[in-house]
Design a protein around this motif. Structure first.
Motif, PDB file in Angstrom:
ATOM      1  N   UNK A 321       0.871  -1.594   0.106  1.00 45.75           N
ATOM      2  CA  UNK A 321       0.392   0.790  -0.224  1.00 45.75           C
ATOM      3  C   UNK A 321       0.487   1.066   0.248  1.00 45.75           C
ATOM      4  N   UNK A 322       2.040   0.491   0.225  1.00 46.79           N
ATOM      5  CA  UNK A 322       3.097   2.060  -0.005  1.00 46.79           C
ATOM      6  C   UNK A 322       3.059   2.454  -1.853  1.00 46.79           C
ATOM      7  N   UNK A 323       2.791   1.535  -2.276  1.00 48.66           N
ATOM      8  CA  UNK A 323       4.090   1.378  -3.467  1.00 48.66           C
ATOM      9  C   UNK A 323       2.949   1.413  -4.417  1.00 48.66           C
ATOM     10  N   UNK A 324       1.318   1.173  -3.734  1.00 45.57           N
ATOM     11  CA  UNK A 324       0.264   1.205  -4.881  1.00 45.57           C
ATOM     12  C   UNK A 324       0.940   2.569  -6.014  1.00 45.57           C
ATOM     13  N   UNK A 325       0.672   4.238  -4.839  1.00 47.77           N
ATOM     14  CA  UNK A 325       0.481   4.700  -5.844  1.00 47.77           C
ATOM     15  C   UNK A 325       1.791   5.371  -6.693  1.00 47.77           C
ATOM     16  N   UNK A 326       2.799   4.243  -6.692  1.00 49.37           N
ATOM     17  CA  UNK A 326       4.012   4.513  -7.111  1.00 49.37           C
ATOM     18  C   UNK A 326       3.845   5.534  -8.810  1.00 49.37           C
ATOM     19  N   UNK A 327       4.114   6.251  -9.245  1.00 47.20           N
ATOM     20  CA  UNK A 327       4.316   6.135 -10.822  1.00 47.20           C
ATOM     21  C   UNK A 327       2.508   6.827 -10.794  1.00 47.20           C
ATOM     22  N   UNK A 328       1.572   7.081 -10.293  1.00 44.28           N
ATOM     23  CA  UNK A 328       0.255   7.761  -9.875  1.00 44.28           C
ATOM     24  C   UNK A 328      -0.384   8.946  -9.542  1.00 44.28           C
ATOM     25  N   UNK A 329      -1.170   8.944  -9.967  1.00 42.89           N
ATOM     26  CA  UNK A 329      -1.580  10.024  -9.301  1.00 42.89           C
ATOM     27  C   UNK A 329      -2.458   9.550  -8.419  1.00 42.89           C
ATOM     28  N   UNK A 330      -2.506   8.912  -7.682  1.00 42.24           N
ATOM     29  CA  UNK A 330      -3.271   9.004  -6.448  1.00 42.24           C
ATOM     30  C   UNK A 330      -2.458   9.200  -5.164  1.00 42.24           C
ATOM     31  N   UNK A 331      -3.096   9.127  -4.605  1.00 43.18           N
ATOM     32  CA  UNK A 331      -2.858   9.571  -2.547  1.00 43.18           C
ATOM     33  C   UNK A 331      -2.819   7.891  -2.402  1.00 43.18           C
ATOM     34  N   UNK A 332      -2.243   8.023  -1.019  1.00 39.74           N
ATOM     35  CA  UNK A 332      -2.729   6.985   0.119  1.00 39.74           C
ATOM     36  C   UNK A 332      -2.968   7.075   1.545  1.00 39.74           C
ATOM     37  N   UNK A 333      -3.203   6.726   2.551  1.00 39.56           N
ATOM     38  CA  UNK A 333      -3.567   6.976   4.167  1.00 39.56           C
ATOM     39  C   UNK A 333      -2.370   6.060   4.808  1.00 39.56           C
ATOM     40  N   UNK A 334      -1.717   6.342   6.059  1.00 42.77           N
ATOM     41  CA  UNK A 334      -0.966   5.429   6.989  1.00 42.77           C
ATOM     42  C   UNK A 334      -1.736   5.599   8.313  1.00 42.77           C
ATOM     43  N   UNK A 335      -2.145   4.237   8.752  1.00 41.59           N
ATOM     44  CA  UNK A 335      -2.911   4.170   9.947  1.00 41.59           C
ATOM     45  C   UNK A 335      -2.288   3.250  10.687  1.00 41.59           C
ATOM     46  N   UNK A 336      -2.913   2.349  12.120  1.00 45.29           N
ATOM     47  CA  UNK A 336      -3.106   1.143  11.984  1.00 45.29           C
ATOM     48  C   UNK A 336      -4.076   1.153  13.495  1.00 45.29           C
ATOM     49  N   UNK A 337      -4.558   2.585  13.517  1.00 45.41           N
ATOM     50  CA  UNK A 337      -5.666   2.596  14.694  1.00 45.41           C
ATOM     51  C   UNK A 337      -6.657   3.271  14.406  1.00 45.41           C
ATOM     52  N   UNK A 338      -7.734   2.575  15.178  1.00 47.82           N
ATOM     53  CA  UNK A 338      -8.739   3.804  14.784  1.00 47.82           C
ATOM     54  C   UNK A 338     -10.203   3.421  16.326  1.00 47.82           C
ATOM     55  N   UNK A 339     -11.189   3.721  16.038  1.00 49.05           N
ATOM     56  CA  UNK A 339     -11.957   2.692  17.142  1.00 49.05           C
ATOM     57  C   UNK A 339     -12.486   2.214  16.806  1.00 49.05           C
ATOM     58  N   UNK A 340     -12.476   1.246  15.296  1.00 53.19           N
ATOM     59  CA  UNK A 340     -12.668  -0.393  15.090  1.00 53.19           C
ATOM     60  C   UNK A 340     -11.783  -1.549  15.901  1.00 53.19           C
ATOM     61  N   UNK A 341     -10.060  -0.888  16.086  1.00 56.29           N
ATOM     62  CA  UNK A 341      -9.458  -1.842  16.412  1.00 56.29           C
ATOM     63  C   UNK A 341      -9.223  -2.220  17.807  1.00 56.29           C
ATOM     64  N   UNK A 342      -8.291  -3.561  17.836  1.00 57.72           N
ATOM     65  CA  UNK A 342      -7.409  -3.212  18.906  1.00 57.72           C
ATOM     66  C   UNK A 342      -6.368  -2.367  19.007  1.00 57.72           C
ATOM     67  N   UNK A 343      -6.161  -1.906  20.182  1.00 55.83           N
ATOM     68  CA  UNK A 343      -4.675  -0.774  19.882  1.00 55.83           C
ATOM     69  C   UNK A 343      -3.092  -1.601  19.498  1.00 55.83           C
ATOM     70  N   UNK A 344      -2.460  -0.570  19.048  1.00 49.13           N
ATOM     71  CA  UNK A 344      -1.682  -0.785  17.682  1.00 49.13           C
ATOM     72  C   UNK A 344      -0.549  -2.042  18.686  1.00 49.13           C
TER      73      UNK A 344
END
Ligand code: TEU
Length: 573
Positions: A321-344
């Motif tokens: 998911x880091x590399x899927x935007x290589x050479x494209x005009x898309x953008x990505x996100x970085x996260x490992x927690x939210x309100x639906x998950x156990x603590x990282x």
């Protein structure tokens, strides 16, 4: 040079209103409580606040069941309080985004009340109604075998009109019918325009790829033997009109404002497909949350049949998911927690007393060195951990955990092993862990509430050891480390927010070593995910590695050996 749009370089901080800060001592967090903490958030180095649902709701799914998009849940405050929050953010240079939950409403929403009135009601078609099927022996059956996210059938029988309605989530969360253009327009006006006109800066878009389900609604293949309801996300995610709907939403609403959107994209493993959502040309969404990282270890038949994972899997997911935007005009996100998950810290590193602070910092290094918009969740910045394993199921509150736990208990006739396995899975992945009250200080109930008999949700046993007040003035605290990492990320934006990712030694199960490159600049990140010393294999990169930051204060031990949970960031000069 990638364009420096605010939502690319900004760090987002997610707030769960029920659990952030209670200002009126009723045991529940509220909007004035959030306003009182805006300086804390600003000081952390945040640019954008994402507020989980604060709309009026009967709270069957913590506000993701909305009964009125244009009102605030009274215990959280009023629309005027929300306007105060917008102003408090904007006056400090912060932006505010809201949660947009428009795949479904609450069954108490006026639209659904009208829809269920009669088959002839003008709003009947605003939701997804189907006649029953009948088995050979005459038993009434739902229209298909889809399982809802919260266990049991995704269909609910309505006695009054003698039809089933679809609910992918709780029974009290009927799915809206996006095939109907009038419904779509009503959604845009009520859920979006109402708040955009008040100045909110965009939305985190709940379950964004489930709006289009097609009209056939076929049975799902049988994966979970011996039970009628089957996981069906491949059938209701990314339906035939999905991209059309999002382009319409963009043209009719979002394009009129300077907003950001981040959509939840479960069940979408193909990077090329994800690019269709986030490519800048197609005008659908700015970015998405792909679920691979937070689904790690979850069971194949159900997330609460935990199977565990290997570090190489996590590394492969990050790389993908880091590399899927290589050479494209898309953008990505970085996260490992939210309100639906156990603590990282508890899931991906170690929450053992001797390692939890270092582990939190290790994950902070990883998060802050990756390309994309960074999202952190309340409490992550102080290294909050999962609820203790001594807590009984009665201390858990989430509908997803409780429904699954009880369904397995019932289905297996209380089989000790089966139930224990579910309990263990909930102890790791349960959504409740992230929903414990925010730990502000060492006073009763962690300073979250002044209510005598405590908050709506049990406070973590370790709040005296893990809280904001004790970390604010401790130079080596997790909180101060996050601040430093967020500053480092900003100071080296090109490399860390926009750089190209390269993984090294990807089969190694103990360490994660990766590079970031931007033009002639290069960084190398080395992370030890174990509680023992591990060799640091210097990757084949040009230049001398100069330590930029580490989670142990300099290099612990030797250059070529990483101590337990040690993390380092080098610049290659
Ligand atoms: O979650 C949507 C979702 O896709 C689910 O997979 C969710 O992650 C859940 O934990 C299943 O394991 C969103 C919200 O984030 C969640 O809190 C809501 O319950 C859900 O939508 C319904 O609105």
């Amino acid at each position: 040079v990638p364009d420096r749009i605010w939502w690319k370089d900004g760090t987002v901080y997610q707030i769960y209103p029920a659990s952030y800060k209670d200002s009126n001592n009723d045991g529940l967090g509220d909007i004035p409580g959030i306003v009182s903490k805006i300086d804390y958030i600003k000081d952390l180095g945040i640019d954008i606040v994402w507020l989980s649902p604060m709309y009026d709701s009967p709270q069957h799914d913590m506000g993701y069941d909305i009964s009125n998009y244009e009102a605030v849940y009274p215990p959280y405050g009023t629309v005027a309080d929300l306007e105060t929050l917008i102003e408090a953010c904007h006056s400090r240079g912060l932006r505010l985004i809201l949660d947009l939950v428009i795949n479904h409403t609450s069954d108490e929403h006026q639209w659904f009340k009208e829809s269920r009135r009669s088959k002839a009601d003008p709003k009947r078609d605003w939701y997804i109604w189907r006649p029953a099927k009948y088995a050979a022996d005459g038993t009434r059956m739902p229209p298909n075998n889809w399982r809802s996210f919260f266990s049991g059938s995704a269909w609910q029988w309505d006695e009054h009109t003698q039809e089933y309605y679809l609910h992918l989530f709780a029974t009290q969360q009927p799915d809206l019918n996006w095939e109907n253009a009038t419904t779509r327009r009503a959604i845009y006006d009520s859920a979006m325009e109402f708040w955009l006109q008040k100045g909110v800066d965009g939305f985190r878009v709940d379950t964004v790829n489930m709006y289009s389900k097609g009209t056939e609604l076929p049975d799902a293949p049988v994966i979970d033997q011996g039970i009628f309801e089957q996981p069906a996300s491949s059938l209701f995610c990314n339906g035939p009109r999905m991209h059309e709907f999002l382009r319409e939403m963009n043209t009719q609403v979002l394009s009129k404002y300077d907003t950001m959107t981040v959509g939840e994209l479960p069940g979408t493993p193909d990077p090329k497909h994800v690019l269709r959502y986030v490519g800048s040309g197609d005008k659908q969404l700015n970015m998405i949350f792909q679920f691979d990282i937070v689904d790690l270890g979850g069971g194949k038949t159900h997330k609460y049949e935990y199977e565990g994972y290997q570090l190489s899997e996590m590394k492969a997911i990050v790389a993908k998911w880091q590399q899927f935007i290589d050479g494209s005009d898309g953008w990505t996100t970085v996260f490992c927690e939210n309100h639906d998950q156990g603590r990282s810290v508890s899931r991906f590193a170690s929450d053992a007393p001797e390692w939890r602070e270092r582990s939190s910092k290790l994950l902070a290094i990883m998060m802050c060195a990756l390309t994309g918009t960074l999202f952190i969740y309340q409490g992550q910045e102080i290294g909050m951990i999962n609820a203790p394993t001594t807590w009984p199921i009665e201390d858990y509150k989430d509908i997803e955990s409780l429904n699954y736990y009880h369904s397995v208990a019932k289905r297996t006739n209380n089989d000790t092993e089966a139930v224990a396995h579910v309990m263990k899975s909930i102890q790791i992945l349960g959504r409740d862990h992230a929903r414990l009250p925010m730990q502000w200080d060492s006073t009763p109930y962690a300073g979250f509430t002044g209510k005598k008999d405590g908050a709506w949700m049990r406070t973590h046993d370790l709040y005296k050891e893990i809280n904001v007040a004790s970390q604010l003035n401790a130079p080596d605290s997790v909180l101060n480390f996050w601040k430093k990492m967020l500053q480092t990320r900003k100071a080296q934006k090109d490399l860390f927010i926009h750089g190209r990712f390269e993984g090294f030694d990807m089969d190694n199960q103990e360490t994660f070593v990766f590079g970031k490159t931007f033009g002639k600049d290069r960084a190398v990140v080395a992370l030890n995910f174990t509680d023992s010393e591990q060799p640091f294999k210097r990757p084949q990169v040009q230049g001398k590695l100069q330590l930029l930051v580490s989670n142990v204060g300099g290099v612990d031990g030797t250059e070529d050996m990483l101590s337990p949970y040690e993390g380092r960031v080098y610049l290659a000069l």
